[in-house]
Design an enzyme around this catalytic site. Sequence first.
Site, mmCIF file in Angstrom:
data_model
loop_
_atom_site.group_PDB
_atom_site.id
_atom_site.type_symbol
_atom_site.label_atom_id
_atom_site.label_comp_id
_atom_site.label_asym_id
_atom_site.label_seq_id
_atom_site.Cartn_x
_atom_site.Cartn_y
_atom_site.Cartn_z
ATOM 1 N N LYS A 64 0.847 -1.201 0.000
ATOM 2 C CA LYS A 64 0.000 0.000 0.000
ATOM 3 C C LYS A 64 0.881 1.248 0.000
ATOM 4 C CE LYS A 64 -0.329 -0.312 5.054
ATOM 5 N NZ LYS A 64 -1.184 -0.689 6.184
ATOM 6 N N ARG B 296 -10.059 0.284 16.354
ATOM 7 C CA ARG B 296 -10.080 1.099 15.145
ATOM 8 C C ARG B 296 -11.099 0.434 14.217
ATOM 9 N NH1 ARG B 296 -4.750 1.877 11.410
ATOM 10 N NH2 ARG B 296 -5.289 -0.302 11.086
ATOM 11 N N TYR C 199 17.542 28.898 7.685
ATOM 12 C CA TYR C 199 16.263 29.443 8.167
ATOM 13 C C TYR C 199 16.197 29.409 9.685
ATOM 14 C CZ TYR C 199 14.145 29.333 3.501
ATOM 15 O OH TYR C 199 13.847 29.553 2.189
ATOM 16 N N MET D 121 13.482 23.292 1.980
ATOM 17 C CA MET D 121 12.647 22.558 1.028
ATOM 18 C C MET D 121 13.478 21.737 0.055
ATOM 19 S SD MET D 121 9.688 23.987 -1.532
ATOM 20 C CE MET D 121 8.677 24.736 -0.288
HETATM 21 C C1 LIG Z 1 -0.389 -1.707 6.865
HETATM 22 C C2 LIG Z 1 -0.991 -2.946 7.411
HETATM 23 C C3 LIG Z 1 -0.197 -4.087 7.627
HETATM 24 C C4 LIG Z 1 1.313 -4.089 7.494
HETATM 25 O O1 LIG Z 1 1.857 -3.653 8.726
HETATM 26 P P1 LIG Z 1 3.422 -3.586 8.983
HETATM 27 O O2 LIG Z 1 3.532 -3.151 10.394
HETATM 28 O O3 LIG Z 1 3.969 -2.588 8.030
HETATM 29 O O4 LIG Z 1 3.952 -4.956 8.739
HETATM 30 C C5 LIG Z 1 -0.846 -5.248 8.025
HETATM 31 N N1 LIG Z 1 -2.189 -5.276 8.223
HETATM 32 C C6 LIG Z 1 -2.960 -4.195 8.060
HETATM 33 C C7 LIG Z 1 -4.414 -4.286 8.316
HETATM 34 C C8 LIG Z 1 -2.385 -2.983 7.669
HETATM 35 O O5 LIG Z 1 -3.173 -1.907 7.524
#
Ligand SMILES: *Cc1c(COP(=O)(O)O)cnc(C)c1O
Length: 356
Positions: free
Chosen positions: A34, A131, A252, A300
């Site tokens: 992702k 969550r 800066y 930047m």
């Molecule tokens: C992003 C995610 C993972 C991967 O988690 P890592 O800590 O990067 O291994 C696994 N399960 C779900 C539901 C996630 O959202």
Amino acid sequence: MTRPAQALIDLNALRHNYLVARDLHGGRALAVIKANAYGHGAVRCAQALQGIADGFAVAFAAEAFELRAAGIKGPILILEGCFDSQELIECARLGIWMAVHQESQLVAIEQTSLPAGSIHAWLKIDSGMNRAGFELYEVTAMHARLTACISVMDITLMTHFAQSDEPETHATQKQIDVFDAATGHLPGARSLSNSGGILAWPLSRRDWARVGIMLYGADPMPVQSHDLIPVMSLQSQVFAVKMLDPGESLGYGATFTANVRMRIGLIAMGYADGYPRCAPTGTPIAVDGVVTRTIGRVSMDMLTIDLTDFPQIGVGSKVECWGQQIDVNMVAKLAGTISYELLCNVKRVQRVYVGD
Ligand SMILES: *Cc1c(COP(=O)(O)O)cnc(C)c1O
């Protein structure tokens, strides 16, 4: 000469880390790609893992569609599931697996007339993170409703951990126990572990792991040694050198003032490239194989480093912001964040792939 900032991505390291994770886990493993593979480039990473990985996971449908459009075959799970029935239909058509974590998603499945067996559902249970996911008391009923849909081919039971990278706390064991108690009577494959689960919680290893940060070689528990290789090396070069006299301030906000005569290197890398602006003076950075420190505020397009003790280093010297020599966890910690955020934020720089 073009601007020398780049993210070098080692695809051999990616494959190595995947296999380390899957061996440890012992079952099948989805490679979590992702957020553009945590900033590493989702399509290229998927191509490098194609034929090796048991499948992939992304956050949402558009990320999965991009992979299918690039010719990625095999399972792709969307971890947030579908947002509407349009997406549901398209995902089923493309063989994309989906999390189901709230009732509206279940209703959408109940109401479509998709072909029998076209949906692979991952029923997500909230075992304590509070969550996403169904409450424990709902699990049996939701499972039964999914089972009653002829469009549903199979149901995998999943949950997600809030503190898997904190092996000293009891929270993860509690989540495992809660999950098992709520699902023990239900059939189907299980998926509990993310990277922290694989590394620290052997009892969370089930049918499917979901391997994210480990893939990229950024160890979520860096004090232990886990045979992971950093995949990304964020690199640039010194493009100018200047002197700072005692009493002169740099950059800066004039946040750094020299008290001796100093030699400063200018680096083509800034927060618009993903290097964190809040990394303080003193953040380690490698240049031509030695480790020095950043000085003053990150801007930047550039940042400044201390070359006072390194007269041999000058314009054209190679800089590594993180990678093999500088642990991204270290930079993240000093910047008050985690490796995940730094890697995801890498942008504007060219990604250069090796190990294809
Ligand atoms: C992003 C995610 C993972 C991967 O988690 P890592 O800590 O990067 O291994 C696994 N399960 C779900 C539901 C996630 O959202």
